[in-house]
Each structure stands twice: as C-alpha cells, then as structure tokens.
Design a protein around this motif. Structure first.
Motif, mmCIF file in Angstrom:
data_model
loop_
_atom_site.group_PDB
_atom_site.id
_atom_site.type_symbol
_atom_site.label_atom_id
_atom_site.label_comp_id
_atom_site.label_asym_id
_atom_site.label_seq_id
_atom_site.Cartn_x
_atom_site.Cartn_y
_atom_site.Cartn_z
ATOM 1 N N GLY A 50 0.804 -12.042 29.428
ATOM 2 C CA GLY A 50 2.124 -12.648 29.476
ATOM 3 C C GLY A 50 2.891 -12.536 28.171
ATOM 4 O O GLY A 50 4.066 -12.169 28.162
ATOM 5 N N PHE A 51 2.228 -12.857 27.067
ATOM 6 C CA PHE A 51 2.917 -12.792 25.781
ATOM 7 C C PHE A 51 3.320 -11.364 25.440
ATOM 8 O O PHE A 51 4.446 -11.115 25.007
ATOM 9 C CB PHE A 51 2.054 -13.361 24.655
ATOM 10 C CG PHE A 51 1.936 -14.852 24.679
ATOM 11 C CD1 PHE A 51 3.039 -15.660 24.439
ATOM 12 C CD2 PHE A 51 0.725 -15.466 24.940
ATOM 13 C CE1 PHE A 51 2.941 -17.035 24.456
ATOM 14 C CE2 PHE A 51 0.617 -16.839 24.959
ATOM 15 C CZ PHE A 51 1.718 -17.636 24.721
ATOM 16 N N ASP A 52 2.399 -10.421 25.638
ATOM 17 C CA ASP A 52 2.706 -9.025 25.311
ATOM 18 C C ASP A 52 3.863 -8.496 26.154
ATOM 19 O O ASP A 52 4.761 -7.829 25.635
ATOM 20 C CB ASP A 52 1.474 -8.141 25.515
ATOM 21 C CG ASP A 52 0.379 -8.420 24.502
ATOM 22 O OD1 ASP A 52 0.680 -8.974 23.427
ATOM 23 O OD2 ASP A 52 -0.791 -8.087 24.793
ATOM 24 N N SER A 53 3.845 -8.793 27.458
ATOM 25 C CA SER A 53 4.918 -8.328 28.337
ATOM 26 C C SER A 53 6.255 -8.935 27.942
ATOM 27 O O SER A 53 7.285 -8.256 27.917
ATOM 28 C CB SER A 53 4.608 -8.699 29.792
ATOM 29 O OG SER A 53 3.471 -8.031 30.245
ATOM 30 N N LEU A 54 6.235 -10.220 27.614
ATOM 31 C CA LEU A 54 7.477 -10.894 27.248
ATOM 32 C C LEU A 54 8.024 -10.369 25.924
ATOM 33 O O LEU A 54 9.222 -10.133 25.786
ATOM 34 C CB LEU A 54 7.250 -12.401 27.162
ATOM 35 C CG LEU A 54 8.513 -13.223 27.088
ATOM 36 C CD1 LEU A 54 9.325 -13.082 28.367
ATOM 37 C CD2 LEU A 54 8.181 -14.676 26.863
ATOM 38 N N GLU A 55 7.149 -10.148 24.960
ATOM 39 C CA GLU A 55 7.606 -9.613 23.673
ATOM 40 C C GLU A 55 8.122 -8.190 23.829
ATOM 41 O O GLU A 55 9.094 -7.803 23.172
ATOM 42 C CB GLU A 55 6.500 -9.708 22.641
ATOM 43 C CG GLU A 55 6.241 -11.152 22.224
ATOM 44 C CD GLU A 55 5.172 -11.297 21.179
ATOM 45 O OE1 GLU A 55 5.406 -10.827 20.043
ATOM 46 O OE2 GLU A 55 4.116 -11.868 21.489
ATOM 47 N N SER A 56 7.524 -7.413 24.715
ATOM 48 C CA SER A 56 8.011 -6.061 24.987
ATOM 49 C C SER A 56 9.402 -6.117 25.612
ATOM 50 O O SER A 56 10.299 -5.345 25.237
ATOM 51 C CB SER A 56 7.032 -5.337 25.920
ATOM 52 O OG SER A 56 7.525 -4.071 26.268
ATOM 53 N N ALA A 57 9.610 -7.051 26.549
ATOM 54 C CA ALA A 57 10.930 -7.221 27.164
ATOM 55 C C ALA A 57 11.958 -7.633 26.117
ATOM 56 O O ALA A 57 13.088 -7.131 26.099
ATOM 57 C CB ALA A 57 10.858 -8.259 28.281
ATOM 58 N N ALA A 58 11.576 -8.536 25.223
ATOM 59 C CA ALA A 58 12.480 -8.981 24.157
ATOM 60 C C ALA A 58 12.833 -7.816 23.235
ATOM 61 O O ALA A 58 13.990 -7.683 22.815
ATOM 62 C CB ALA A 58 11.853 -10.128 23.376
ATOM 63 N N ASP A 59 11.859 -6.975 22.934
ATOM 64 C CA ASP A 59 12.122 -5.796 22.103
ATOM 65 C C ASP A 59 13.102 -4.851 22.804
ATOM 66 O O ASP A 59 13.997 -4.288 22.162
ATOM 67 C CB ASP A 59 10.829 -5.048 21.782
ATOM 68 C CG ASP A 59 9.934 -5.789 20.810
ATOM 69 O OD1 ASP A 59 10.392 -6.741 20.137
ATOM 70 O OD2 ASP A 59 8.739 -5.408 20.724
ATOM 71 N N ASP A 60 12.928 -4.671 24.120
ATOM 72 C CA ASP A 60 13.834 -3.807 24.888
ATOM 73 C C ASP A 60 15.261 -4.363 24.865
ATOM 74 O O ASP A 60 16.224 -3.605 24.713
ATOM 75 C CB ASP A 60 13.362 -3.672 26.337
ATOM 76 C CG ASP A 60 12.074 -2.868 26.474
ATOM 77 O OD1 ASP A 60 11.635 -2.238 25.490
ATOM 78 O OD2 ASP A 60 11.502 -2.893 27.590
ATOM 79 N N LEU A 61 15.388 -5.680 25.024
ATOM 80 C CA LEU A 61 16.716 -6.297 24.987
ATOM 81 C C LEU A 61 17.353 -6.114 23.615
ATOM 82 O O LEU A 61 18.515 -5.710 23.508
ATOM 83 C CB LEU A 61 16.633 -7.785 25.344
ATOM 84 C CG LEU A 61 17.943 -8.568 25.243
ATOM 85 C CD1 LEU A 61 19.024 -7.974 26.139
ATOM 86 C CD2 LEU A 61 17.703 -10.040 25.575
ATOM 87 N N THR A 62 16.596 -6.380 22.578
ATOM 88 C CA THR A 62 17.104 -6.223 21.211
ATOM 89 C C THR A 62 17.566 -4.788 20.965
ATOM 90 O O THR A 62 18.650 -4.555 20.423
ATOM 91 C CB THR A 62 16.025 -6.627 20.188
ATOM 92 O OG1 THR A 62 15.658 -7.986 20.428
ATOM 93 C CG2 THR A 62 16.511 -6.477 18.775
ATOM 94 N N ALA A 63 16.753 -3.817 21.379
ATOM 95 C CA ALA A 63 17.102 -2.404 21.178
ATOM 96 C C ALA A 63 18.391 -2.043 21.922
ATOM 97 O O ALA A 63 19.254 -1.350 21.376
ATOM 98 C CB ALA A 63 15.952 -1.509 21.630
#
Length: 129
Positions: free
Chosen positions: A94-107
């Motif tokens: 869960g944490f890894d997936s959420l942080e990956s999504a946050a990175d995608d949004l930021t990018a």
C-alpha cells in the motif's frame, strides 16, 4: 513552468507510515490539493494515462480512476477552489503504490507549463473489507 509554481514531492511523516492498524486490510490515503491557472491542464495530464471507471459508486462530481495498486478520486474545483485528488492504496504494498502514485502526480504537475501549486494532506488509515 512558471516561477510561481510550487509542486513539492510527497514526503510522508513517520506517524503516517506507522498508522497501519489493520495489517494488510489497511487502506492508506493522501489528499492532494491542486490550484493555479494551469491546475486543470496539469490534473488532466496526470489522469489521462489512468483507467477511468465511469460506473464507480462515488459521490456526484467525483471521478474514479485506477492503475496498478492505487485508485484516484478526482474532484474538480468549485467556485475558484482547488482540485482534490485522493490517492488510495491498500495491502502489503500500500505505501509503495501510494508513493508511486504521488510521484506520478508530482511529475505530471511539474511537466505542465503554467502556474500550479500543490499541497499534500495525509489522511488516517482505514480498514478495508
């Protein structure tokens, strides 16, 4: 991108990471508030590669998207407010997936020309069925 853009990376707090009360049945969430003249264009560039679920059971005005291990609920701004982007994930990753999504949004926001501001809000973990 304009000099007035402020698009920080998501930096989870230790308290947020430790809030995992239901083991693998825990859903973790973070809310992104996106504002600025280029906000709509920036959010649309983030949502474009995701899979839209038009039949999702969500409140009026909310759209549900998903990709991999995360979901995204997007709510457009009302009366000059902010786009609300709710990122959610659950399970062992869960944490890894959420942080990956946050990175995608930021990018996506950083890559969009024009002024954009982003604020992150950690939400409490919840139990999923």
């Amino acid at each position: 991108m304009c000099d007035e853009s402020v698009v920080p990376s998501f930096q989870p707090t230790d308290e947020w990471r430790e809030d995992w009360p239901y083991d693998v049945s825990t859903s973790v969430q973070v809310l992104a508030s996106v504002t600025g003249p280029a906000a709509t264009r920036a959010v649309q560039s983030f949502l474009k590669p995701l899979t839209h679920n038009p039949d999702a059971d969500v409140p009026d005005g909310v759209s549900l998207y998903y990709q991999g291990g995360f979901t995204v609920e997007s709510t457009p701004p009302a009366a000059g407010g902010a786009w609300q982007i709710l990122l959610t994930s659950a399970g062992e990753d869960g944490f890894d997936s959420l942080e990956s999504a946050a990175d995608d949004l930021t990018a996506a926001l950083r890559a969009t020309p024009g002024e954009v501001q982003l604020a992150w809000h950690e939400l409490p973990a919840t139990q999923v069925d």
